[in-house]
Scaffold this motif. Structure first.
Motif, PDB file in Angstrom:
ATOM      1  N   TYR A   1       4.405   5.415  -5.538  1.00  0.00           N
ATOM      2  CA  TYR A   1       4.486   5.345  -7.001  1.00  0.00           C
ATOM      3  C   TYR A   1       3.516   6.315  -7.662  1.00  0.00           C
ATOM      4  O   TYR A   1       3.831   6.903  -8.695  1.00  0.00           O
ATOM      5  N   ARG A   2       2.340   6.483  -7.062  1.00  0.00           N
ATOM      6  CA  ARG A   2       1.385   7.448  -7.621  1.00  0.00           C
ATOM      7  C   ARG A   2       1.935   8.870  -7.552  1.00  0.00           C
ATOM      8  O   ARG A   2       1.711   9.661  -8.450  1.00  0.00           O
ATOM      9  N   ASP A   3       2.632   9.191  -6.463  1.00  0.00           N
ATOM     10  CA  ASP A   3       3.201  10.529  -6.307  1.00  0.00           C
ATOM     11  C   ASP A   3       4.478  10.715  -7.113  1.00  0.00           C
ATOM     12  O   ASP A   3       4.769  11.825  -7.566  1.00  0.00           O
TER      13      ASP A   3
ATOM     14  N   VAL B   1       2.722   1.648  -3.439  1.00  0.00           N
ATOM     15  CA  VAL B   1       1.797   2.075  -4.500  1.00  0.00           C
ATOM     16  C   VAL B   1       1.468   3.548  -4.330  1.00  0.00           C
ATOM     17  O   VAL B   1       1.403   4.301  -5.310  1.00  0.00           O
ATOM     18  N   ARG B   2       1.292   3.980  -3.092  1.00  0.00           N
ATOM     19  CA  ARG B   2       1.023   5.402  -2.822  1.00  0.00           C
ATOM     20  C   ARG B   2       2.218   6.260  -3.257  1.00  0.00           C
ATOM     21  O   ARG B   2       2.045   7.298  -3.889  1.00  0.00           O
TER      22      ARG B   2
ATOM     23  N   PRO C   1       6.098   8.562  -9.992  1.00  0.00           N
ATOM     24  CA  PRO C   1       6.212   7.395 -10.887  1.00  0.00           C
ATOM     25  C   PRO C   1       7.582   7.359 -11.575  1.00  0.00           C
ATOM     26  O   PRO C   1       7.896   8.207 -12.390  1.00  0.00           O
TER      27      PRO C   1
ATOM     28  N   TYR D   1       0.835  -1.202   0.000  1.00  0.00           N
ATOM     29  CA  TYR D   1       0.000   0.000   0.000  1.00  0.00           C
ATOM     30  C   TYR D   1       0.874   1.258   0.000  1.00  0.00           C
ATOM     31  O   TYR D   1       0.634   2.198  -0.757  1.00  0.00           O
TER      32      TYR D   1
END
Length: 89
Positions: free
Chosen positions: A24-26, A21-22, A28, A18
């Motif tokens: 990676y969203r911020d 992924v968080r 990439p 989690y």
């Protein structure tokens, strides 16, 4: 003991996945994506090494022989705790 350590690994890896992924969203980039893939690979290892997985899919649980059945999971748990600790710093 193996059931406890494997379940502990799964819980830690879900939290770590989690978090990655968080991130990676911020941010990439290939490095964070490799952390996500690495974490999901460890998560699959933890899920499939859990003795409950065999029971859920209809197989007999393997006969355990001493501490060597859970030691790899224990070492993986230590590695995941370090990764999780570093990801929150």
């Amino acid at each position: 003991m193996k059931l406890f350590v494997s379940t502990f690994n799964v819980a830690l890896l879900v939290a770590l996945a989690y978090n990655y992924v968080r991130v990676y969203r911020d941010l990439p980039n290939p490095f964070t994506m490799s952390l996500v893939v690495f974490t999901f690979a460890l998560l699959l290892y933890a899920l499939t090494s859990n003795p409950l997985a065999a029971v859920v899919f209809g197989f007999r649980p393997a006969v355990s022989i001493g501490p060597f059945t859970f030691l790899p999971d224990l070492f993986a748990a230590v590695a995941v705790v370090v990764l999780l600790y570093q990801s929150y710093r």
